[in-house]
Write a protein that holds these residues in place. Structure first.
Motif, PDB file in Angstrom:
ATOM      1  N   LEU A   1     -63.321 -15.617  -1.052  1.00 18.10           N
ATOM      2  CA  LEU A   1     -62.217 -16.317  -0.717  1.00 18.10           C
ATOM      3  C   LEU A   1     -61.775 -17.825  -0.541  1.00 18.10           C
ATOM      4  O   LEU A   1     -61.034 -18.367  -0.708  1.00 18.10           O
ATOM      5  CB  LEU A   1     -62.270 -16.856   1.225  1.00 18.10           C
ATOM      6  N   PHE A   2     -62.664 -18.769  -1.109  1.00 15.50           N
ATOM      7  CA  PHE A   2     -63.106 -19.872  -1.036  1.00 15.50           C
ATOM      8  C   PHE A   2     -62.262 -20.127  -2.941  1.00 15.50           C
ATOM      9  O   PHE A   2     -62.112 -20.991  -2.816  1.00 15.50           O
ATOM     10  CB  PHE A   2     -64.654 -20.765  -1.708  1.00 15.50           C
ATOM     11  N   ILE A   3     -62.918 -18.567  -3.627  1.00 13.87           N
ATOM     12  CA  ILE A   3     -62.288 -19.610  -5.074  1.00 13.87           C
ATOM     13  C   ILE A   3     -60.536 -19.123  -5.491  1.00 13.87           C
ATOM     14  O   ILE A   3     -59.929 -19.412  -5.401  1.00 13.87           O
ATOM     15  CB  ILE A   3     -62.391 -18.074  -5.815  1.00 13.87           C
ATOM     16  N   SER A   4     -59.727 -17.731  -3.832  1.00 10.12           N
ATOM     17  CA  SER A   4     -58.819 -18.139  -3.938  1.00 10.12           C
ATOM     18  C   SER A   4     -58.177 -19.487  -3.350  1.00 10.12           C
ATOM     19  O   SER A   4     -57.280 -19.522  -2.994  1.00 10.12           O
ATOM     20  CB  SER A   4     -58.622 -17.150  -2.702  1.00 10.12           C
ATOM     21  N   ARG A   5     -58.829 -20.325  -2.893  1.00 13.99           N
ATOM     22  CA  ARG A   5     -58.543 -21.876  -1.860  1.00 13.99           C
ATOM     23  C   ARG A   5     -57.380 -21.137  -0.528  1.00 13.99           C
ATOM     24  O   ARG A   5     -56.720 -21.616  -0.591  1.00 13.99           O
ATOM     25  CB  ARG A   5     -57.972 -22.264  -3.459  1.00 13.99           C
TER      26      ARG A   5
ATOM     27  N   LEU B   1     -54.966 -11.131   2.212  1.00 16.61           N
ATOM     28  CA  LEU B   1     -54.245 -12.217   1.765  1.00 16.61           C
ATOM     29  C   LEU B   1     -54.972 -12.236   0.297  1.00 16.61           C
ATOM     30  O   LEU B   1     -54.269 -12.823  -0.532  1.00 16.61           O
ATOM     31  CB  LEU B   1     -54.165 -13.681   2.656  1.00 16.61           C
ATOM     32  N   ILE B   2     -56.155 -11.786  -0.180  1.00 19.76           N
ATOM     33  CA  ILE B   2     -56.507 -12.618  -1.057  1.00 19.76           C
ATOM     34  C   ILE B   2     -56.149 -11.717  -3.125  1.00 19.76           C
ATOM     35  O   ILE B   2     -56.098 -10.807  -2.476  1.00 19.76           O
ATOM     36  CB  ILE B   2     -58.039 -11.700  -1.052  1.00 19.76           C
ATOM     37  N   ARG B   3     -56.081 -12.997  -3.516  1.00 24.27           N
ATOM     38  CA  ARG B   3     -55.243 -11.965  -4.420  1.00 24.27           C
ATOM     39  C   ARG B   3     -55.629 -13.189  -5.965  1.00 24.27           C
ATOM     40  O   ARG B   3     -55.586 -14.520  -5.731  1.00 24.27           O
ATOM     41  CB  ARG B   3     -53.565 -13.117  -4.728  1.00 24.27           C
ATOM     42  N   LEU B   4     -56.686 -12.474  -6.781  1.00 26.48           N
ATOM     43  CA  LEU B   4     -56.935 -12.834  -7.413  1.00 26.48           C
ATOM     44  C   LEU B   4     -56.490 -12.865  -9.196  1.00 26.48           C
ATOM     45  O   LEU B   4     -56.597 -11.557  -9.628  1.00 26.48           O
ATOM     46  CB  LEU B   4     -58.594 -13.578  -8.054  1.00 26.48           C
ATOM     47  N   ALA B   5     -55.469 -13.101 -10.152  1.00 21.41           N
ATOM     48  CA  ALA B   5     -54.648 -13.519 -11.033  1.00 21.41           C
ATOM     49  C   ALA B   5     -54.595 -12.193 -11.197  1.00 21.41           C
ATOM     50  O   ALA B   5     -54.101 -11.541 -12.251  1.00 21.41           O
ATOM     51  CB  ALA B   5     -55.928 -12.710 -12.539  1.00 21.41           C
ATOM     52  N   ASN B   6     -53.272 -11.139 -10.448  1.00 15.87           N
ATOM     53  CA  ASN B   6     -53.143 -10.249 -10.273  1.00 15.87           C
ATOM     54  C   ASN B   6     -53.807  -8.964 -10.161  1.00 15.87           C
ATOM     55  O   ASN B   6     -52.743  -7.943 -10.705  1.00 15.87           O
ATOM     56  CB  ASN B   6     -51.302  -9.913 -11.057  1.00 15.87           C
ATOM     57  N   PHE B   7     -54.965  -9.015 -10.396  1.00 18.33           N
ATOM     58  CA  PHE B   7     -55.931  -7.798 -10.524  1.00 18.33           C
ATOM     59  C   PHE B   7     -56.572  -6.992  -9.236  1.00 18.33           C
ATOM     60  O   PHE B   7     -56.590  -6.208  -8.762  1.00 18.33           O
ATOM     61  CB  PHE B   7     -56.935  -8.035 -11.764  1.00 18.33           C
ATOM     62  N   LEU B   8     -57.562  -8.632  -8.715  1.00 16.69           N
ATOM     63  CA  LEU B   8     -58.085  -7.987  -7.795  1.00 16.69           C
ATOM     64  C   LEU B   8     -57.213  -8.724  -6.199  1.00 16.69           C
ATOM     65  O   LEU B   8     -57.329 -10.051  -5.759  1.00 16.69           O
ATOM     66  CB  LEU B   8     -59.431  -9.127  -7.942  1.00 16.69           C
TER      67      LEU B   8
END
Length: 360
Positions: free
Chosen positions: A157-161, A255-262
């Motif tokens: 959550l924090f990485i995704s801001r 809602l968490i999305r990281l680099a269209n991967f995670l």
């Protein structure tokens, strides 16, 4: 008699209190000040826990029903104990129904609800039949999964801001009134007041001297965690969206999305909710069996099946999920303080009076 250790007690308190709590955005009546309502209710719950520990210390080898009988006499105390056994079974039933509804909404849309509830209750009944030592070992095995999963969700959550502190503003927009109304009695009753169940389990702790210290630290730690999770959900969704979302935490994790991967991490939250619901339902089921056994004198093993059947049958009384949530959050939480506050407070007062009379 089966016994558990001090670390096992702390883990049981943590996993039990987390339970199904993240399933709801608690204190939403206070809008963006929900975290303040949670904090206020948690402090009140700590005072209740202090009261429970003090009552337990009067007779460390007694369970809840035995304490009722000791304070109120065989007949009145036995009747109150029976009512509390019914209440524990009712609360267990609510968690069984929550599992059915959660499965229908998040995972197996076309699977009949009755099958899901039968399977989870069967697992709980088997655990209860094996006793508290086996149950606590299961909770110990589940605890690392819960801890690592929640830590991962928080980190992502924090990485995704995603959290925005501005959504918690303005603070006390409508004064303290809504905060107090949200905190009492609802938030105090669920989840913090449910610590009353440990008046059943503390008897089985091998090191009686550390019951207070171990329970307080576990309670404070899990309370801080629940307040944090509540605040983060509000920081991501905002008060308007959080108030109308059926499963707020699930909505947040989606809602968490990281680099269209995670992405699509909602399966983690669903797993966490299943673990929490299983532990809470089993603990309440076991507490009901222990209490009924003490009141009636019926052997423990003969109480497991009748109470399980009663829980399963009662889980179908509510026609739909909307009605189920309404009963749970608007009706049940108004009755719960009778068992969490009124009756323990009466025990405390009666015990002090008896002590004063005997000293006189």
């Amino acid at each position: 008699m089966q016994q558990i250790g001090k670390n096992q007690l702390s883990i049981l308190i943590v996993v039990f209190l987390i339970g199904s709590t993240p399933l709801f955005e608690l204190g939403i009546k206070a809008k963006q000040d929900a975290w303040m309502a949670m904090t206020l209710a948690a402090f009140a719950g700590l005072l209740l826990t202090v009261m429970y520990v003090r009552i337990q210390k009067r007779s460390p080898e007694s369970e809840l029903a035995e304490l009722y009988i000791m304070h109120f006499g065989r007949w009145i105390g036995g009747f109150i104990g029976f009512l509390h056994a019914v209440w524990f079974a009712y609360e267990s039933m609510r968690n069984v129904r929550d599992v059915g509804e959660l499965t229908m909404m998040a995972l197996l849309t076309f699977t009949p609800k009755w099958i899901v509830m039968l399977l989870i209750l069967s697992a709980a009944a088997y655990t209860v039949s094996k006793g508290i030592e086996v149950f606590v070992r299961v909770v110990q095995l589940l605890f690392p999964i819960v801890a690592i999963s929640y830590a991962s969700v928080l980190l992502l959550l924090f990485i995704s801001r995603l959290p925005k502190l501005s959504l918690l503003l303005p603070i006390l927009e409508n004064g303290f009134g809504p905060v107090i109304k949200a905190a009492f009695p609802d938030l105090m009753a669920f989840p913090f007041g449910q610590m009353v169940i440990f008046l059943v389990f503390w008897k089985h702790v091998s090191e009686k001297k550390i019951i207070g210290r171990g329970s307080y630290w576990a309670y404070i730690g899990v309370s801080a965690f629940l307040i944090l999770m509540n605040s983060l959900t509000m920081c991501v969704l905002g008060p308007e969206l959080a108030s109308i979302t059926a499963l707020p935490l699930l909505e947040v994790v989606q809602l968490i999305r990281l680099a269209n991967f995670l992405e699509r991490l909602d399966v983690i939250v669903t797993l966490l909710l299943f673990i929490g619901l299983y532990v809470k339902m089993t603990a309440l089921y076991m507490a009901s069996v222990f209490t009924l056994k003490t009141v009636t004198g019926i052997a423990y093993r003969y109480c497991v099946l009748p109470i399980g059947l009663a829980i399963y049958g009662a889980s179908f009384l509510e026609p739909n999920n909307t009605y189920h949530i309404w009963i749970g959050l608007d009706i049940t939480l108004k009755i719960a303080p009778l068992f969490q506050v009124v009756l323990p407070l009466l025990m405390l007062v009666v015990g002090i009076r008896k002590k004063y009379k005997s000293a006189g």
